[in-house]
Design a protein around this motif. Structure first.
Motif, PDB file in Angstrom:
ATOM      1  N   VAL A  71       0.892  -1.163   0.000  1.00  0.00           N
ATOM      2  CA  VAL A  71       0.000   0.000   0.000  1.00  0.00           C
ATOM      3  C   VAL A  71       0.926   1.207   0.000  1.00  0.00           C
ATOM      4  CG1 VAL A  71      -1.707   1.318   1.325  1.00  0.00           C
ATOM      5  CG2 VAL A  71      -1.820  -1.191   1.294  1.00  0.00           C
ATOM      6  N   VAL A  96      -1.361  -1.042  -4.137  1.00  0.00           N
ATOM      7  CA  VAL A  96      -2.523  -0.150  -4.089  1.00  0.00           C
ATOM      8  C   VAL A  96      -2.029   1.267  -3.809  1.00  0.00           C
ATOM      9  CG1 VAL A  96      -4.651   0.423  -2.844  1.00  0.00           C
ATOM     10  CG2 VAL A  96      -4.104  -1.968  -3.326  1.00  0.00           C
ATOM     11  N   GLU A  97      -2.477   2.203  -4.629  1.00  0.00           N
ATOM     12  CA  GLU A  97      -2.159   3.625  -4.446  1.00  0.00           C
ATOM     13  C   GLU A  97      -3.232   4.251  -3.553  1.00  0.00           C
ATOM     14  OE1 GLU A  97      -2.975   5.787  -8.026  1.00  0.00           O
ATOM     15  OE2 GLU A  97      -2.019   7.637  -7.339  1.00  0.00           O
ATOM     16  N   VAL A  98      -2.781   4.922  -2.494  1.00  0.00           N
ATOM     17  CA  VAL A  98      -3.731   5.555  -1.569  1.00  0.00           C
ATOM     18  C   VAL A  98      -3.413   7.047  -1.445  1.00  0.00           C
ATOM     19  CG1 VAL A  98      -4.453   5.697   0.868  1.00  0.00           C
ATOM     20  CG2 VAL A  98      -4.208   3.475  -0.216  1.00  0.00           C
ATOM     21  N   CYS A 119      -0.399   0.146 -10.551  1.00  0.00           N
ATOM     22  CA  CYS A 119      -1.178  -0.233  -9.368  1.00  0.00           C
ATOM     23  C   CYS A 119      -2.434  -1.022  -9.732  1.00  0.00           C
ATOM     24  CB  CYS A 119      -1.567   1.021  -8.574  1.00  0.00           C
ATOM     25  SG  CYS A 119      -0.130   1.770  -7.785  1.00  0.00           S
ATOM     26  N   LYS A 121      -5.098  -0.951  -7.818  1.00  0.00           N
ATOM     27  CA  LYS A 121      -6.243  -0.173  -7.331  1.00  0.00           C
ATOM     28  C   LYS A 121      -5.770   1.179  -6.811  1.00  0.00           C
ATOM     29  CE  LYS A 121     -10.169  -0.593  -4.131  1.00  0.00           C
ATOM     30  NZ  LYS A 121     -11.250  -0.488  -5.114  1.00  0.00           N
ATOM     31  N   THR A 122      -6.664   2.176  -6.893  1.00  0.00           N
ATOM     32  CA  THR A 122      -6.392   3.500  -6.333  1.00  0.00           C
ATOM     33  C   THR A 122      -7.531   3.872  -5.393  1.00  0.00           C
ATOM     34  OG1 THR A 122      -5.175   4.221  -8.298  1.00  0.00           O
ATOM     35  CG2 THR A 122      -6.117   5.957  -6.915  1.00  0.00           C
ATOM     36  N   ILE A 123      -7.186   4.376  -4.208  1.00  0.00           N
ATOM     37  CA  ILE A 123      -8.195   4.809  -3.235  1.00  0.00           C
ATOM     38  C   ILE A 123      -7.876   6.254  -2.870  1.00  0.00           C
ATOM     39  CG2 ILE A 123      -9.135   4.445  -0.900  1.00  0.00           C
ATOM     40  CD1 ILE A 123      -8.175   1.463  -1.203  1.00  0.00           C
ATOM     41  N   TYR A 131      -6.040   3.537   3.805  1.00  0.00           N
ATOM     42  CA  TYR A 131      -4.926   2.579   3.946  1.00  0.00           C
ATOM     43  C   TYR A 131      -5.466   1.207   4.375  1.00  0.00           C
ATOM     44  CZ  TYR A 131      -1.747   6.619   3.936  1.00  0.00           C
ATOM     45  OH  TYR A 131      -1.056   7.755   3.601  1.00  0.00           O
ATOM     46  N   GLY A 134      -7.098  -0.435   1.561  1.00  0.00           N
ATOM     47  CA  GLY A 134      -6.061  -0.966   0.663  1.00  0.00           C
ATOM     48  C   GLY A 134      -5.536  -2.300   1.163  1.00  0.00           C
TER      49      GLY A 134
END
Ligand code: DQA
Length: 147
Positions: A71, A96-98, A119, A121-123, A131, A134
């Motif tokens: 993450v 995962v990009e947060v 990535c 997924k991106t949040i 986080y 993620g």
């Protein structure tokens, strides 16, 4: 399963920096919540923060062969760093990009994310909960990939 949570520049200033944008919760409190969540979902977690691009690249490389999912909130390097993108592509670890803030609703210069290309997924805009989300996503993602 072992996850790595990486924070880039100025995220150690959470709680102090622009609380109207990033909230009042400190980096210390974030770390505690991440460790507690890891225990709750039954994964191991390592945390890393640096204000230096090369150190972040080193940490991503160090994850190779050791870590199942990353993450990452690269802070401002999100919008500038091809080196971080290359590092995530090199190690081939699901990432995962947060972002704490809703970057898509902010300045034009924050609309580019190099790392997003690598990535799964991106949040954005979920504060520190992002986080934890993620981590949940990576747990499911890695378990799915293992079947
Ligand atoms: C950030 C958004 C970035 O644009 C900014 O440079 C940060 C924090 C976020 O978490 O919302 O440092 O990544």
């Amino acid at each position: 399963m072992k996850l790595l949570v990486i924070n880039g520049p100025n995220l150690n200033m959470l709680g102090i920096r622009e609380p109207g944008i990033y909230g009042k919760e400190s980096y210390e409190s974030m770390q505690q919540r991440i460790r507690a969540h890891a225990e709750e979902i039954g994964v191991q977690v390592e945390l890393y923060q640096s204000n230096h691009e090369g150190d972040l690249v080193d940490e991503i490389q160090r994850a190779y062969g050791r870590i199942d999912g990353i993450v990452i909130n690269p802070g401002a390097y999100t919008h500038t760093s091809i080196a971080l993108l290359d590092a995530v592509q090199a190690v081939h670890i699901p990432t995962v990009e947060v972002h704490v803030s809703k970057v898509e609703e902010r300045e034009d210069f924050r609309q580019v994310s190099y790392i997003r290309l690598a990535c799964v997924k991106t949040i954005t805009g979920h504060g520190i909960d992002g986080y934890l989300e993620g981590m949940d996503f990576l747990k499911q993602y890695c378990e799915g990939a293992a079947q």
